[in-house]
Motif scaffolding. Structure first.
Motif, short mmCIF file in Angstrom:
data_model
loop_
_atom_site.label_atom_id
_atom_site.label_comp_id
_atom_site.label_asym_id
_atom_site.label_seq_id
_atom_site.Cartn_x
_atom_site.Cartn_y
_atom_site.Cartn_z
N GLY A 239 -66.58 -11.02 -0.67
CA GLY A 239 -65.23 -10.87 -1.18
C GLY A 239 -64.42 -10.26 -0.11
N MET A 240 -63.11 -10.35 0.10
CA MET A 240 -62.28 -9.86 1.22
C MET A 240 -62.43 -8.50 1.06
SD MET A 240 -58.79 -12.49 0.91
CE MET A 240 -58.43 -12.04 2.45
N LEU A 241 -62.22 -7.90 2.60
CA LEU A 241 -62.52 -6.58 2.77
C LEU A 241 -61.31 -6.01 3.23
CD1 LEU A 241 -64.50 -4.01 2.67
CD2 LEU A 241 -65.39 -5.11 4.88
N TRP A 242 -60.51 -6.67 4.17
CA TRP A 242 -59.56 -6.02 5.05
C TRP A 242 -58.27 -6.87 5.07
CZ3 TRP A 242 -59.06 -0.95 5.93
CH2 TRP A 242 -58.27 -0.47 6.84
N PRO A 243 -57.03 -6.33 5.11
CA PRO A 243 -56.60 -5.08 4.81
C PRO A 243 -56.62 -4.69 3.35
CG PRO A 243 -54.60 -6.46 4.85
CD PRO A 243 -56.01 -7.15 5.30
N PRO A 244 -56.62 -3.31 3.13
CA PRO A 244 -57.09 -2.75 1.74
C PRO A 244 -56.51 -3.41 0.81
CG PRO A 244 -56.71 -0.86 3.45
CD PRO A 244 -56.29 -2.18 4.00
N SER A 245 -55.14 -3.99 0.86
CA SER A 245 -54.25 -4.67 -0.16
C SER A 245 -55.05 -5.71 -0.64
CB SER A 245 -53.04 -5.30 0.40
OG SER A 245 -53.13 -5.88 1.45
N VAL A 246 -56.13 -6.42 -0.08
CA VAL A 246 -56.57 -7.81 -0.57
C VAL A 246 -58.22 -7.42 -0.70
CG1 VAL A 246 -55.18 -9.06 0.87
CG2 VAL A 246 -57.36 -8.50 1.88
N ARG A 247 -58.87 -6.16 -0.80
CA ARG A 247 -60.13 -6.01 -1.01
C ARG A 247 -60.55 -6.32 -2.49
NH1 ARG A 247 -62.85 0.19 -0.18
NH2 ARG A 247 -64.93 -0.62 -0.15
N GLY A 248 -61.63 -7.06 -2.35
CA GLY A 248 -62.16 -7.56 -3.38
C GLY A 248 -62.08 -8.98 -4.03
N ILE A 249 -60.64 -9.64 -3.11
CA ILE A 249 -60.56 -10.90 -3.52
C ILE A 249 -61.48 -11.70 -3.14
CG2 ILE A 249 -58.82 -12.89 -3.05
CD1 ILE A 249 -56.60 -10.79 -2.86
N LEU A 250 -62.00 -12.82 -4.06
CA LEU A 250 -62.77 -13.67 -3.81
C LEU A 250 -63.10 -14.67 -2.69
CD1 LEU A 250 -65.51 -14.65 -5.07
CD2 LEU A 250 -64.43 -16.47 -6.46
N VAL A 251 -63.90 -14.77 -1.96
CA VAL A 251 -64.35 -15.67 -0.84
C VAL A 251 -65.12 -16.61 -1.27
CG1 VAL A 251 -64.76 -16.28 1.54
CG2 VAL A 251 -63.54 -14.04 1.10
N THR A 252 -64.93 -17.74 -1.58
CA THR A 252 -65.56 -18.77 -2.39
C THR A 252 -66.89 -18.90 -1.64
OG1 THR A 252 -65.84 -21.14 -3.33
CG2 THR A 252 -64.30 -20.77 -1.24
N GLU A 253 -68.09 -19.25 -2.47
CA GLU A 253 -69.44 -19.61 -1.93
C GLU A 253 -69.35 -21.10 -1.28
OE1 GLU A 253 -73.96 -19.94 -3.94
OE2 GLU A 253 -72.37 -18.45 -4.69
N SER A 254 -68.06 -21.81 -1.48
CA SER A 254 -68.10 -23.16 -0.76
C SER A 254 -68.11 -22.85 0.59
CB SER A 254 -66.74 -23.63 -1.09
OG SER A 254 -66.98 -23.73 -2.70
N VAL A 255 -67.41 -21.65 1.11
CA VAL A 255 -67.50 -21.34 2.74
C VAL A 255 -69.15 -21.57 2.94
CG1 VAL A 255 -67.02 -19.88 4.47
CG2 VAL A 255 -65.42 -20.05 2.51
N ARG A 256 -70.05 -21.05 2.53
CA ARG A 256 -71.54 -20.88 2.76
C ARG A 256 -71.99 -22.34 2.33
NH1 ARG A 256 -73.86 -17.01 -0.72
NH2 ARG A 256 -71.56 -16.74 -1.61
N GLY A 257 -71.84 -22.82 1.38
CA GLY A 257 -72.19 -24.31 1.10
C GLY A 257 -71.78 -25.51 1.98
N ASP A 258 -70.62 -24.98 2.73
CA ASP A 258 -70.22 -26.16 3.74
C ASP A 258 -70.60 -25.56 5.05
OD1 ASP A 258 -69.26 -27.90 1.88
OD2 ASP A 258 -67.05 -27.21 1.96
#
Length: 598
Positions: A239-258
């Motif tokens: 999940g996104m971590l920084w800045p605090p306003s975006v904390r938790g927003i998903l970073v798709t597993e596709s990044v690792r899949g690709d």
């Protein structure tokens, strides 16, 4: 009692995500007069945030893939706690559901020979996720929504259901309100399909949207339906971590899949330190099988970043606890050093835009700072595998609100195919159930008055508790005491706090009127969040082992005896009770799929 809007249908679907829309199509196609009721606007369901793909063994990239391998991967990923029949139906029917979407206009990415493209994802032995860049959920919702509109199915948008109505022990309808005006509405129907999604807003850091307050879980339990597997909460590794306003927003597993890899603060690719332990401890029944699986993983060049999500989340957590984390308490996800800018922008356009706009990070040039985020609950309403009906006659559930399919941990991509397979089944069986009733159930007017008074109660109190304060304290409690790593003392503390929050809920007050009043909406949602949070904490305290999405520091190993039973929750009027029940017995022909030669 004020005048209340009323409607009659055969089947009412609560929720307009992938499961709800597919259920509506299924019920309509069976001849049922069908309505969809959704908390948000049509097309805004959380399903649009599912980016990676739809898991289905179509064999377009690996001809060796088939439903048996997909079934085995799903069961192993769920640490064998899955309802085997649900996992079987899912693996067998997922390809047909994907081809069906294509026939309705979904535009999938293609292989060089024109077939639907399939990508790698964690826990899947073969590349089997049908995808549309990293916007697969959006394309699914667009396609299903277009189909629902074309069929003329009634849709009630921005309408929240607060209670299921019963005639004796069977479903009679549902009570709710229009979010804009605050006016109450009653749906009379012999069959209701819950497709309300998850519970993430009970946690401080989550990828879930605002709708995910556990409404379906709580309403089902209040109506008499038990929940199953509620201790298993999946923390998505990225999940996104920084800045605090975006904390938790998903970073798709596709990044690792690709091709993306995980690195600690020293730049070291640390997942290789955890891969062999996974195969020896979790995947195999014998040492030889573990070695064979490990070799197969490496020989197929499947990166350790694509282990099941619970394993990756725990590895990240271990790196941070060991002092090797990033400045803000996470790790780095790096695709910039592995793929060209053109590849990244083509395959991951949403991720490129998301980081550029929200975090001022160019993922084609620098790594992403990420951390685990509460993403998915494997637990939900206990349903019959074939019909998706709960223990309450006439009440069905599909998608994340239903339990059993994913066991202790869900594999990436299995969610979208789960929505399609069991959404269709829930809608069709709900229509058949409604048609089979000798007489329509009757709603007791006293139940409607009671539901109305309960909904209006926060307006009747002056100077009471602030609902936002209560939610914030609940989220902090669940995050710190019932999060990724759990111990008995902390969970007991959490249960004491939840009991206190329930007392305070009775004093919550809101100001203003009923016209679009977010404070009032939250006050009503808090009952659901507290019921679900208590279910998670009690089930997690009951399961004295570590398995899948449930990790106990005081019971760090998996116990074979606990691998034979599920923990269930039921509502006892003012608190949640837990009990255990044995797993359904898998037939011998499916057991053979887990033998050495497979």
């Amino acid at each position: 009692m004020t005048e209340i809007e009323r409607h009659q249908y055969d089947v009412v679907i609560v929720g307009a995500g992938g499961a709800g829309l597919r259920a509506a199509i299924g019920a309509h196609d069976k001849g049922a007069r069908t309505a969809v009721v959704c908390k948000s606007l049509l097309g805004k369901a959380h399903t649009v945030m599912a980016e990676g793909g739809i898991a289905a063994a179509m064999g377009n990239v690996w001809p060796e893939d088939n439903w048996q391998v997909h079934f085995r991967d799903t069961m192993r990923g769920g640490k064998m706690l899955n309802n085997w029949r649900m996992a079987q139906l899912h693996a067998q029917e997922a390809p047909e559901r994907v081809w069906e979407l294509e026939s309705w206009g979904a535009l999938f990415d293609r292989t060089p020979d024109g077939k639907i493209s399939q990508r790698d994802f964690g826990g899947h032995r073969y590349a089997r996720l049908a995808h549309v860049g990293d916007r697969t959920g959006l394309e699914m919702i667009r396609t299903l929504q277009q189909r629902v509109v074309a069929l003329g199915i009634d849709v009630f948008m921005e309408c929240t259901i607060t209670r299921l109505l019963l005639d004796g022990d069977r479903i009679a309808g549902a009570f709710g309100y229009w979010r804009e005006s605050g006016r109450f509405i009653v749906f009379e129907a012999p069959a209701v399909v819950l497709a309300t999604g998850g519970i993430g807003k009970s946690f401080k850091v989550t990828s879930n949207s605002w709708e995910y307050t556990g409404d379906g879980h709580a309403m089902a339990m209040a109506a008499g339906a038990p929940l199953i597997n509620m201790e298993f909460v999946q923390f998505h590794p990225t999940g996104m971590l920084w800045p605090p306003s975006v904390r938790g927003i998903l970073v798709t597993e596709s990044v690792r899949g690709d091709g993306g890899v995980l690195r600690n603060a020293a730049g070291r690719r640390f997942m290789f330190d955890y891969i062999s332990d996974y195969f020896k401890a979790e995947t195999a029944d014998t040492e030889e099988e573990a070695d064979r699986w490990y070799d197969d993983h490496i020989n197929n060049r499947r990166p350790p970043e694509l282990l099941p999500r619970d394993e990756v989340a725990r590895a990240i957590n271990a790196e941070v606890k060991a002092g090797r984390g990033s400045p803000h308490g996470g790790v780095y996800l790096d695709i910039a050093s592995r793929r060209s800018p053109e590849f990244i922008k083509k395959r991951l356009p949403s991720m490129y835009h998301q980081f550029k706009e929200l975090a001022d990070v160019d993922i084609t040039k620098e790594p992403m700072e990420i951390a685990p985020t509460c993403h998915y609950v494997m637990g939900g309403v206990e349903v019959d595998a074939d019909s998706a009906m709960s223990k309450v006659p006439g009440l069905f559930a599909a998608g994340e609100v239903a339990g059993g399919m994913h066991g202790a941990n869900r594999l990436g991509g299995n969610s979208l195919s789960d929505l399609l397979v069991f959404g269709k089944r829930a809608g069709e069986y709900a229509a058949e159930y409604a048609r089979g009733q000798a007489s329509r159930p009757r709603i007791d007017e006293a139940d409607i008055r009671d539901a109305e008074q309960e909904a209006l109660a926060p307006f009747m109190r002056d100077g009471g508790e602030n609902p936002y304060t209560l939610q914030r304290e609940l989220q902090e409690t669940m995050h710190s005491l019932v999060g990724i790593i759990r111990v008995a003392d902390e969970m007991k503390q959490a249960l004491e706090k939840i009991a206190e929050y329930r007392e305070r809920l009775a004093r919550v007050s809101v100001e203003g009127n009923r016209q679009y009043n977010p404070g009032w909406h939250l006050a009503l949602d808090l009952r659901n969040m507290l019921m679900v949070s208590e279910s998670i904490a009690r089930a997690a305290l009951e399961r004295k082992e570590s398995r899948g999405g449930h990790t106990r520091d005081d019971y760090p190993a998996s116990d074979p005896e606990w691998g034979k039973r599920n923990v269930c929750c039921r509502w006892a009027g003012d608190h949640v009770e837990v009990y255990q029940q044995p797993l359904p017995e898998m037939p011998d022909e499916l057991k053979k799929l887990f033998e050495e030669n497979h």
